[in-house]
Design a protein around this motif. Structure first.
Motif, short mmCIF file in Angstrom:
data_model
loop_
_atom_site.label_atom_id
_atom_site.label_comp_id
_atom_site.label_asym_id
_atom_site.label_seq_id
_atom_site.Cartn_x
_atom_site.Cartn_y
_atom_site.Cartn_z
N GLU B 147 8.23 47.79 53.66
CA GLU B 147 9.16 46.74 53.21
C GLU B 147 10.24 47.30 52.28
OE1 GLU B 147 5.95 43.06 53.25
OE2 GLU B 147 6.56 43.91 51.34
N ILE B 148 11.40 46.69 52.33
CA ILE B 148 12.45 47.02 51.37
C ILE B 148 13.15 45.75 50.92
CG2 ILE B 148 13.05 49.34 52.21
CD1 ILE B 148 15.43 47.95 53.70
N ALA B 149 13.81 45.87 49.75
CA ALA B 149 14.76 44.85 49.32
C ALA B 149 16.11 45.57 49.14
CB ALA B 149 14.32 44.24 48.00
N VAL B 150 17.19 44.84 49.35
CA VAL B 150 18.51 45.45 49.15
C VAL B 150 19.36 44.53 48.29
CG1 VAL B 150 18.47 46.64 51.37
CG2 VAL B 150 19.53 44.38 51.21
N ASN B 151 20.41 45.09 47.67
CA ASN B 151 21.29 44.20 46.92
C ASN B 151 22.21 43.46 47.90
OD1 ASN B 151 23.24 46.08 47.55
ND2 ASN B 151 23.73 46.61 45.43
N ALA B 152 22.82 42.40 47.38
CA ALA B 152 23.56 41.49 48.27
C ALA B 152 24.73 42.19 48.96
CB ALA B 152 24.05 40.28 47.48
N THR B 153 25.37 43.15 48.27
CA THR B 153 26.48 43.88 48.88
C THR B 153 26.01 44.60 50.14
OG1 THR B 153 27.70 44.20 46.83
CG2 THR B 153 28.03 45.85 48.54
N LEU B 157 27.31 43.87 53.89
CA LEU B 157 28.01 44.91 54.65
C LEU B 157 27.27 45.24 55.94
CD1 LEU B 157 29.09 47.42 51.84
CD2 LEU B 157 30.58 46.00 53.22
N ALA B 158 25.92 45.27 55.85
CA ALA B 158 25.14 45.69 57.01
C ALA B 158 24.88 44.53 57.96
CB ALA B 158 23.82 46.29 56.55
N GLY B 159 25.01 43.30 57.46
CA GLY B 159 24.79 42.14 58.30
C GLY B 159 23.31 41.88 58.59
N TYR B 160 22.47 41.99 57.57
CA TYR B 160 21.04 41.72 57.75
C TYR B 160 20.59 40.51 56.95
CZ TYR B 160 20.58 46.25 60.00
OH TYR B 160 20.70 47.30 60.86
N ARG B 161 19.52 39.88 57.44
CA ARG B 161 18.90 38.78 56.71
C ARG B 161 17.44 39.10 56.49
NH1 ARG B 161 20.70 33.95 60.32
NH2 ARG B 161 22.92 34.40 60.45
N ILE B 162 16.81 38.29 55.65
CA ILE B 162 15.37 38.47 55.39
C ILE B 162 14.63 38.46 56.73
CG2 ILE B 162 13.32 37.42 54.29
CD1 ILE B 162 15.25 38.32 52.23
N GLY B 163 13.70 39.42 56.86
CA GLY B 163 12.90 39.48 58.08
C GLY B 163 13.44 40.46 59.11
N ASP B 164 14.71 40.86 58.96
CA ASP B 164 15.28 41.81 59.92
C ASP B 164 14.66 43.18 59.74
OD1 ASP B 164 16.89 39.92 60.97
OD2 ASP B 164 18.75 40.60 60.00
N ARG B 189 27.46 38.38 40.77
CA ARG B 189 27.97 39.58 41.41
C ARG B 189 26.98 40.08 42.46
NH1 ARG B 189 28.89 43.08 36.22
NH2 ARG B 189 27.00 41.96 35.70
N ASP B 190 27.53 40.62 43.55
CA ASP B 190 26.67 41.12 44.62
C ASP B 190 26.18 42.53 44.34
OD1 ASP B 190 27.06 38.79 45.88
OD2 ASP B 190 28.51 39.53 47.35
N SER B 191 26.92 43.24 43.50
CA SER B 191 26.53 44.60 43.16
C SER B 191 27.23 44.94 41.86
CB SER B 191 26.96 45.59 44.24
OG SER B 191 28.37 45.70 44.22
N ILE B 192 26.89 46.10 41.29
CA ILE B 192 27.66 46.56 40.14
C ILE B 192 28.56 47.67 40.64
CG2 ILE B 192 27.55 47.68 37.90
CD1 ILE B 192 25.02 46.15 37.37
N GLY B 193 29.84 47.38 40.66
CA GLY B 193 30.81 48.40 41.05
C GLY B 193 30.75 48.81 42.50
N GLY B 194 30.24 47.94 43.38
CA GLY B 194 30.25 48.26 44.80
C GLY B 194 29.12 49.18 45.25
N THR B 195 28.19 49.49 44.36
CA THR B 195 27.07 50.37 44.72
C THR B 195 26.17 49.69 45.75
OG1 THR B 195 27.10 51.25 42.49
CG2 THR B 195 25.09 51.62 43.75
N GLN B 196 25.77 50.45 46.77
CA GLN B 196 24.78 49.93 47.73
C GLN B 196 23.41 50.36 47.26
OE1 GLN B 196 25.90 51.44 51.61
NE2 GLN B 196 28.06 51.10 51.15
#
Lengths: 255, 845
Positions: B147-153, B157-164, B189-196
């Motif tokens: 499992e992973i979690a990602v920030n909103a940015t 950008l990647a076009g994923y939702r929970i469960g993908d 904010r979706d990220s800090i400074g655009g960081t993925q």
């Protein structure tokens, strides 16, 4: 009064020309319905005091300025209705100019200055006429010089040659001797008169100098934007007399 | 006297505008640069203080190789889990959490492409819960290895939702994870400074991002009540010893800002350099304008002298005019610069992925001071010569019809020769001798001085060249008149052309160097590189693209493949120096694949290139101690010295060293085929093998070499853009010269029109003059630039530029563009000339 040419073909004609500058209080009427004819092969002088409208009349006749009312003709062409292109062509092909000063392009030699209108038109001078003109103005040994290397009289003779070379319908000269000493002036004026007598050229000259006017065949007098008198076969004395007479009539108050 | 000057100035608004515009643009460049860097500095300050706002104290292991912002990414040394327990046991510590934050977790988007980054890192982290600045948007943190979690940015950008199912590239080949959570940050904010960011469970993060169990990149320490972060830092540092770096959140924010600022400072200086060039060109324009104006005012100035003004007063009257123009231009330039700086800052932010919260645009004192200083100094310096000339006007000139005789060009030409020689000498010394830091200044100064020298020589050159150029147009009367006009005032034509020369010479010079480098690269690649297929990718973020090393083994199995080898890179410490090294599993195979013969390296051997051995004083048998990004330092023996460029890189390490590299995946692959096997038979199979490594692609040799060469074209384009303003200012100069000439020749134009020159012909005449001047300037620029560029390329012979290539095509293009520039520059003055009222013109004084 209207100055009519005593018979013969007409090279340039003004019909009831009105010219007004400015508007309202600052309005100046430069020409008030002037009518005049200038005969072919004649040397006509236009005289009058400063502000009489003599230069304006010449500018209107030569297509340098527009008229507010009336018409101007060069030969059979009514020029008051022509656009810039046609006027430019008219000036190039059918009119010659001699100004009081600054007649020549400093970058071109005397010969190139003389040929300039023909060059612009893309024409070559007729060799025989070229030789005639050059010899008449006496510039053969100066042809390669730049204007800055010529005296004032020589420069003005170059300007005359330029006006003549295209054999225009009319040459308009605006105080051509105004900046010259009397000897150089006399040279230029006799040269102009000779070109009328020997080559049938038409010249209209604006001047305020009675001696210059006396070289002409006929003098037309302007005052306050209207033609007030004229004189045939003038001499300096008759011109001066006429002007003195006119001064009394038309110069009541100096504003 | 002052009043007379100001009145005369106001009476000539046009000339004020034209001469001022060059200064306005130059000042705009300068102040815009300051505003841009100031805004970005403050943006990053607040960004980093945000990033570390939740951190009291952070402990990390001392990095093995210190890397500055210029050289690449700092690789954090692993910090053992045992250290956390030690930190927890210290007084004043409430809690300590081990963290993993490593750049290089690249998510493959739903479109199959790797998410790129224009600057911010793509962090792979361990999930340590939601802290004060985070805000869970959807789902939860990862709990299972898959499992992973990602920030909103990242999610967006990647076009994923929970469960993908989300594929991620790390230090390991592609792996798929289930997305269980998406988080954002306070303030919506979706990220800090655009960081993925991608968060794994801790053991997975350790395996994928660090390649080692039970290690972290840092430990975040929370202070107990009553203990300030600074106190805690000062207590922890001695307790942990010199192998650890202990910093408060504020320290970290400051450090990060400082390192970004270092980079921005460099950027700032580059921009200011180009602004300097633009201003240098501006000086020519102003000098010319003031010279023309003084010439046109000759009578007026002579009259002033005749009625008793002193020389000094005449000089002052010209200088006062310059000061007024300079001041107005500075104010306008400053204002325009603030706008330009703000625009560029938002451009920068949107290029960075839009995640940067730009600080409000401010006007730093440096912008204001430099604007006024630069604007005034440039204008006044440019006006000094014309002012001196004005003071030499004799009072009698008031009474004469002005026919200033052409001053002889002897003095100016002698001076030009001397100055050009001096500039060329400085350039030569800078290029071909080793004067250390002075080299750059010698080169820079040499170039500028050469420009001045050539500009001084230009009037002399202009006569024959302009008359020759003009002959191209002499077939028509307007063309001939235009040619004569352009040759009329050699100084004026020369300075106008020289201004254009500067920009074009620099562009041409850079083009010569780049094209030479490009062609050298191609020739060299063709003669040395025997691999028919390359595996590589375009840089798509701070870290280089990598691929699965298994691809190489599988490629080796393809029938028709003679050898396939991978190449790894790292920045290592050798003694006190940093060196780029390459490594490969088996050098013998790499040699085969690359096109040379090499022996397999033992685990304690390295191979070095000839120049590297000479520089470092190594011979076969020398021992070299190398510290890679991770692990312990090792001592190696130089086993062989290979000729430069016969193998990739200059220090080649054995396969055993790769595990300690900052990036443990290969960045390049070389594939050589058996004789007679066509590339088309193998390439599709290699491509198929790379399906799971979307950052890289396999290409044939020619495509690859061309792609490498294309990088030089990018540099050329960038330089062209940066020099655009200098060239634009030069174009203004052409307009300026023509406009003033048209004004000056009013009566002549009137006469020409009276004797029958049409409007179109008048316009053509002015246009020919402009084109002749512009092409003359471009011709000078191309010639001077080709000379300078060749000199630089020659000086770089040792750095791999083996041949000098003159880019005839581009040089021709520059000349063509100059002709176009002339046509454009002539538009306004030509219309003005054509519209002249003949009567007024004749009466004009």
């Amino acid at each position: 009064m209207a100055a009519t040419n005593a018979g013969g073909p007409v090279a340039a004609r003004a019909d009831e020309i009105w010219k007004v500058y400015g508007s309202g209080e600052a309005q100046v009427v430069a020409l008030r319905g002037v009518s005049a004819e200038f005969g072919r092969g004649r040397f006509t002088a236009i005289m009058g005091p400063s502000g009489s409208g003599k230069s304006t009349l010449m500018h209107c006749l030569a297509g340098l300025d527009t008229v507010d009312k009336g018409t101007a003709h060069i030969g059979g062409t009514e020029i008051s209705k022509l656009g810039d292109k046609a006027l430019t062509r008219l000036r190039r092909d059918r009119i010659g100019f001699i100004f009081q000063q600054f007649n020549l392009l400093p970058t071109l030699s005397a010969a190139e200055n003389i040929k300039l209108p023909l060059d612009i038109a893309g024409r070559k001078p007729d060799p025989a006429w070229w030789d005639t003109v050059i010899d008449t103005v006496g510039l053969r040994d100066r042809l390669g010089h730049r204007p800055s290397q010529l005296s004032g009289g020589q420069q003005q003779r170059v300007a005359c040659a330029r006006a003549l070379i295209g054999r225009p319908d009319v040459i308009f000269a605006d105080e051509p001797t105004g900046n010259l000493d009397s000897r150089s002036g006399a040279e230029v004026l006799s040269f102009l008169r000779d070109s009328v007598r020997e080559h049938d050229q038409t010249i209209v000259m604006v001047t305020h100098d009675p001696v210059a006017a006396s070289y002409a065949d006929r003098v037309v007098f302007l005052a306050d934007g209207a033609i007030v008198d004229e004189l045939a076969n003038p001499t300096p004395e008759t011109v001066l007399d006429t002007m003195k007479r006119l001064d009394k009539h038309t110069d009541p108050v100096m504003l | 006297m002052l009043r007379a000057t100001l009145k005369s100035l106001l009476a000539r608004k046009l000339r004020l505008v034209l001469s001022g515009l060059a200064v306005v643009l130059g000042v705009m460049f300068v102040s815009g640069t300051f505003v841009l860097t100031d805004t970005l500095n403050r943006t990053f300050d607040s960004l980093f203080s945000d990033v570390y706002s939740a951190t009291d104290v952070s402990v990390s292991a001392k990095p093995k190789v210190e890397v500055s912002e210029f050289e690449g990414e700092q690789v954090a040394a692993p910090l053992p889990a045992a250290a956390i327990d030690k930190i927890k046991s210290q007084a004043g510590v409430r809690a300590a959490v081990g963290r993993i934050d490593v750049d290089g977790a690249r998510v493959i988007g739903s479109d199959g492409k790797v998410l790129t980054s224009m600057g911010p890192p793509r962090l792979g982290a361990n999930w340590t819960g939601v802290d004060a600045v985070m805000d869970m948007r959807e789902g939860r943190g990862p709990e299972a290895p898959g499992e992973i979690a990602v920030n909103a940015t990242t999610a967006e950008l990647a076009g994923y939702r929970i469960g993908d199912s989300v594929p991620v590239l790390t230090q390991q080949p592609k792996r798929e994870f289930t997305l269980v959570g998406i988080w954002g940050y306070s303030g919506d904010r979706d990220s800090i400074g655009g960081t993925q960011e991608v968060a794994f469970t801790t053991p997975v993060a350790q395996e994928l991002m660090l390649g080692e169990k039970d290690v972290f990149t840092s430990v975040t320490v929370e202070a107990a009540d009553g203990v300030s972060p600074a106190q805690l830092r000062d207590q922890l540092a001695p307790a942990l010893g010199a192998d650890y770096v202990v910093k408060t959140g504020d320290d970290l924010a400051e450090d990060s800002s400082a390192s970004i600022k270092e980079g921005l400072g460099f950027f700032n200086q580059i921009l200011l350099g180009f602004a300097g060039i633009a201003l240098f060109v501006g000086i020519f324009i102003i000098l010319n304008t003031f010279s023309i104006v003084v010439a046109q005012r000759t009578r007026e100035l002579a009259l002033l002298r005749a009625i008793g003004a002193s020389r000094r007063q005449v000089i002052n009257s010209v200088l006062v005019e310059a000061v007024v123009v300079g001041l107005i231009a500075s104010v306008l330039g400053l204002a325009a610069g603030v706008g330009a700086g703000a625009g560029l800052a938002s451009l920068f932010s949107s290029l960075g992925g839009g995640g940067l919260d730009l600080a409000p645009v401010g006007v730093p004192p440096a912008a204001i001071i430099s604007s006024f200083l630069v604007g005034l100094v440039v204008t006044v310096v440019a006006a000094v010569m014309p002012a001196l000339r004005a003071s030499r006007i004799a009072p009698v000139a008031a009474m004469q019809d002005v026919a200033t005789p052409d001053r002889p060009l002897t003095r100016i030409s002698v001076a030009g020769t001397v100055v050009t020689a001096a500039g060329a000498a400085a350039l030569g010394v800078g290029l071909f001798t080793d004067a250390g830091d002075a080299d750059l200044w010698l080169i820079f100064g040499g170039v500028l001085v050469t420009f001045v020298g050539v500009a001084l020589l230009t009037p002399l050159i202009s006569r024959p060249v302009v008359s020759l150029l003009g002959r191209l147009f002499s077939w028509s009367v307007p063309g001939r008149l235009g040619r004569l006009n352009s040759g009329r005032n050699p100084r004026r034509t020369a300075i106008t052309a020289a201004a254009l020369m500067v920009g074009i010479a620099l562009v041409t010079g850079v083009t010569v160097v780049m094209d030479s480098a490009k062609s050298s690269l191609k020739t060299e690649a063709a003669s040395i590189l025997k691999s028919q297929i390359m595996i590589s990718g375009d840089q798509n973020g701070p870290r280089p693209p990598t691929f699965d090393p298994a691809v190489i083994q599988k490629t080796d199995q393809i029938p028709g493949v003679r050898a396939a080898a991978a190449m790894y890179n790292d920045l290592v410490a050798v003694g006190g120096d940093q060196e780029y090294v390459t490594a490969t599993e088996d050098l013998a195979i790499l040699g085969q694949a690359y096109g040379t013969t090499a022996a397999t390296l033992r685990d304690d051997q390295i191979a070095v290139s000839g120049p590297q051995a000479t520089d470092s004083g190594w011979q076969v048998g020398s021992t070299v101690t190398i510290q890679a990004s991770r692990g312990e330092q090792h001592t190696y023996t130089v086993s062989s010295i290979f000729a430069e460029n016969t193998l990739p890189g200059s220090i080649i390490m054995p396969g055993a060293a790769i595990k300690d590299f900052g990036i443990t995946q290969p960045t390049f692959g070389f594939v050589r085929l058996d004789d007679g096997v066509p590339v088309s038979a193998v390439l599709p199979q290699v491509k198929a093998l790379l399906a799971d490594s979307p950052e890289v692609s396999a290409t044939d040799q020619e495509t690859w070499v061309n792609a490498q060469a294309a990088q030089f074209d990018q540099i050329i384009t960038m330089i062209q853009i940066l020099l655009g303003l200098a060239i634009l200012i030069a174009v203004l100069g052409v307009i300026n010269t023509l406009a003033l000439s048209v004004l000056e020749r009013t009566r002549e134009l009137g006469l020409l029109r009276a004797v029958g020159l049409g409007r179109a012909q008048t316009m053509r005449m002015v246009t020919v003059e402009a084109v002749v001047i512009s092409v003359f300037g471009a011709l000078l620029g191309v010639a001077v630039g080709a000379g300078m560029g060749s000199a630089v390329a020659r000086a770089l012979e040792d750095d791999g530029i083996s041949q000098i290539v003159l880019p005839w095509g581009r040089m021709g293009t520059y000349l063509g563009l100059a002709a176009l520039v002339g046509v454009v520059a002539a538009v306004a003055p030509a219309i003005r000339a054509a519209r002249l009222n003949i009567l007024n013109a004749i009466a004009h004084d």
